[in-house]
Design a protein around this motif. Structure first.
Motif, mmCIF file in Angstrom:
data_model
loop_
_atom_site.group_PDB
_atom_site.id
_atom_site.type_symbol
_atom_site.label_atom_id
_atom_site.label_comp_id
_atom_site.label_asym_id
_atom_site.label_seq_id
_atom_site.Cartn_x
_atom_site.Cartn_y
_atom_site.Cartn_z
ATOM 1 N N THR A 35 0.687 -1.191 -0.058
ATOM 2 C CA THR A 35 0.102 0.126 -0.043
ATOM 3 C C THR A 35 0.864 1.465 0.003
ATOM 4 N N TYR A 36 1.944 1.502 0.801
ATOM 5 C CA TYR A 36 2.735 2.412 0.873
ATOM 6 C C TYR A 36 3.504 2.545 -0.504
ATOM 7 N N SER A 37 4.028 1.749 -0.850
ATOM 8 C CA SER A 37 4.707 1.416 -2.336
ATOM 9 C C SER A 37 3.678 2.027 -3.656
ATOM 10 N N LEU A 38 2.412 1.702 -3.285
ATOM 11 C CA LEU A 38 1.698 2.086 -4.261
ATOM 12 C C LEU A 38 1.462 3.646 -4.293
ATOM 13 N N PHE A 39 1.274 3.993 -2.971
ATOM 14 C CA PHE A 39 0.990 5.475 -2.694
ATOM 15 C C PHE A 39 2.269 6.256 -3.475
ATOM 16 N N ILE A 40 3.551 5.648 -2.830
ATOM 17 C CA ILE A 40 4.831 6.423 -3.368
ATOM 18 C C ILE A 40 4.737 6.552 -4.820
ATOM 19 N N GLY A 68 -7.800 13.295 0.397
ATOM 20 C CA GLY A 68 -9.252 13.720 0.709
ATOM 21 C C GLY A 68 -10.284 12.599 0.473
ATOM 22 N N ILE A 69 -10.077 11.506 -0.497
ATOM 23 C CA ILE A 69 -10.996 10.432 -0.331
ATOM 24 C C ILE A 69 -10.611 9.323 0.716
ATOM 25 N N ALA A 70 -9.194 9.291 0.880
ATOM 26 C CA ALA A 70 -8.846 8.416 1.843
ATOM 27 C C ALA A 70 -9.368 8.831 3.362
ATOM 28 N N PHE A 71 -9.234 10.164 3.493
ATOM 29 C CA PHE A 71 -9.603 10.964 4.873
ATOM 30 C C PHE A 71 -11.281 10.694 4.974
ATOM 31 N N LEU A 72 -11.882 10.585 3.925
ATOM 32 C CA LEU A 72 -13.457 10.265 4.269
ATOM 33 C C LEU A 72 -13.887 9.027 4.319
ATOM 34 N N LEU A 73 -13.095 8.143 3.896
ATOM 35 C CA LEU A 73 -13.042 6.540 4.164
ATOM 36 C C LEU A 73 -12.716 6.249 5.604
ATOM 37 N N GLY A 87 -5.596 -0.213 5.965
ATOM 38 C CA GLY A 87 -5.069 -0.956 4.947
ATOM 39 C C GLY A 87 -5.953 -0.393 3.886
ATOM 40 N N ASP A 88 -7.300 -0.355 3.986
ATOM 41 C CA ASP A 88 -8.183 0.073 2.956
ATOM 42 C C ASP A 88 -7.965 1.401 2.675
ATOM 43 N N VAL A 89 -7.928 2.345 3.807
ATOM 44 C CA VAL A 89 -7.682 3.623 3.593
ATOM 45 C C VAL A 89 -6.286 4.084 2.752
ATOM 46 N N LYS A 90 -5.205 3.197 3.152
ATOM 47 C CA LYS A 90 -3.961 3.592 2.460
ATOM 48 C C LYS A 90 -4.154 3.008 0.769
ATOM 49 N N LEU A 91 -5.001 1.900 0.774
ATOM 50 C CA LEU A 91 -5.099 1.588 -0.826
ATOM 51 C C LEU A 91 -5.883 2.352 -1.494
ATOM 52 N N VAL A 92 -6.994 2.944 -0.902
ATOM 53 C CA VAL A 92 -7.670 4.026 -1.585
ATOM 54 C C VAL A 92 -7.096 5.375 -1.751
ATOM 55 N N ALA A 93 -6.300 5.712 -0.855
ATOM 56 C CA ALA A 93 -5.112 6.885 -1.265
ATOM 57 C C ALA A 93 -4.487 6.817 -2.600
ATOM 58 N N GLY A 94 -3.845 5.551 -2.669
ATOM 59 C CA GLY A 94 -2.869 5.114 -3.847
ATOM 60 C C GLY A 94 -3.511 5.044 -5.070
ATOM 61 N N ILE A 143 -12.024 -2.502 -3.774
ATOM 62 C CA ILE A 143 -11.269 -1.168 -4.136
ATOM 63 C C ILE A 143 -10.746 -1.285 -5.697
ATOM 64 N N LEU A 144 -9.895 -2.535 -5.773
ATOM 65 C CA LEU A 144 -9.015 -2.678 -6.935
ATOM 66 C C LEU A 144 -10.132 -3.119 -7.985
ATOM 67 N N VAL A 145 -10.975 -3.768 -8.148
ATOM 68 C CA VAL A 145 -11.971 -3.794 -9.000
ATOM 69 C C VAL A 145 -12.457 -2.553 -9.624
ATOM 70 N N GLY A 146 -13.051 -1.678 -8.574
ATOM 71 C CA GLY A 146 -13.566 -0.436 -8.898
ATOM 72 C C GLY A 146 -12.613 0.493 -9.789
ATOM 73 N N ALA A 147 -11.263 0.409 -9.441
ATOM 74 C CA ALA A 147 -10.208 1.053 -9.995
ATOM 75 C C ALA A 147 -9.892 0.738 -11.467
ATOM 76 N N TRP A 148 -10.117 -0.830 -11.705
ATOM 77 C CA TRP A 148 -9.817 -1.058 -12.871
ATOM 78 C C TRP A 148 -10.948 -0.963 -13.759
ATOM 79 N N LEU A 149 -12.128 -0.961 -13.158
ATOM 80 C CA LEU A 149 -13.403 -0.490 -13.971
ATOM 81 C C LEU A 149 -13.099 0.677 -14.611
ATOM 82 N N CYS A 150 -12.882 1.761 -13.675
ATOM 83 C CA CYS A 150 -12.725 3.052 -14.105
ATOM 84 C C CYS A 150 -11.755 3.173 -15.385
ATOM 85 N N VAL A 151 -10.567 2.428 -15.212
ATOM 86 C CA VAL A 151 -9.621 2.466 -16.246
ATOM 87 C C VAL A 151 -10.306 1.691 -17.642
#
Length: 160
Positions: A35-40, A68-73, A87-94, A143-151
Motif C-alpha cells: 500500500t505504501y509502495s503504491l501511494f509513493i 481527501g477520499i482516503a480521509f473520508l473513508l 489498509g483499505d484507507v491506504k489502498l484508496v489513497a494510492g 477497491i481494486l476492481v473499482g479502480a480497474w473498472l474506471c480504467v
C-alpha cells in the motif's frame, strides 16, 4: 508524453493488484509494503506529470483528491465503529491518486464503484449462505476492481 506517465502509474497498480487481492481475501489485511509502495509510486507519477506539463496543479489535484477520499473513508469507518481498516484507507489513497492523474472525477467514480462492487459481493455471499449480515468481508479487492473498472470505462470512452 503524459500518456506514458499514465501507463507507468497503471503498471504500478497492476503489479500490486493480484498480491493485494489474494492477501486480503485470505488474511483480511493489506500489507504496508504494497500500500505504501503504491501511494509513493502514484505520487511520483503525478509529480512527473506535473513536471512534464509544467503545471503544479497536475500534482496537487491528484494528491489532494487521494488524501481527501482516503480521509473520508477513514472518517466513515471511524464513525461507523469499524468495517474499514487502515489498509483499505491506504489502498484508496494510492488508487485515487492514480485515477486522479486523469481527472478527480475518475477517482470519485473509482470509490463509488468500489462500494457498488462490495455491495454486490455481499448480496451474492448472503444469497449463497456463505455470509450473513454480521460477516466481515475484505474491502481491498473491491477497491481494486473499482479502480480497474474506471480504467476500462476511460479506455472505452477514449477509443469509441
Amino acid at each position: 508524453m503524459s500518456e506514458y506517465i499514465w501507463l507507468a502509474a497503471l503498471a504500478g497498480l497492476f503489479v500490486v493488484t493480484l498480491p493485494l487481492a489474494r492477501i486480503d481475501l485470505r488474511e483480511k489485511r493489506l500489507p504496508n509494503v504494497y500500500t505504501y509502495s503504491l501511494f509513493i509510486w502514484a505520487v511520483s507519477c503525478a509529480g512527473a506529470n506535473a513536471i512534464l506539463q509544467r503545471d503544479v496543479w497536475r500534482l496537487l489535484t491528484p494528491l489532494g483528491t487521494g488524501i481527501g477520499i482516503a480521509f473520508l473513508l477513514f472518517l466513515s469507518g471511524w464513525v461507523a465503529g469499524g468495517g474499514v481498516g487502515f489498509g483499505d484507507v491506504k489502498l484508496v489513497a494510492g488508487t485515487s491518486v492514480i485515477l486522479a492523474i486523469q481527472t478527480w472525477q475518475l477517482a470519485l467514480l473509482g470509490i463509488a464503484l468500489a462500494f457498488i462492487v462490495m455491495a454486490l459481493r455481499a448480496v451474492v455471499a448472503i444469497m449463497r449462505g456463505t455470509a450473513d449480515f454480521e460477516s466481515r468481508m475484505p474491502f481491498g479487492p473491491s477497491i481494486l476492481v473499482g479502480a480497474w473498472l474506471c480504467v476500462a470505462l476511460l479506455a472505452i470512452n477514449l477509443y469509441t
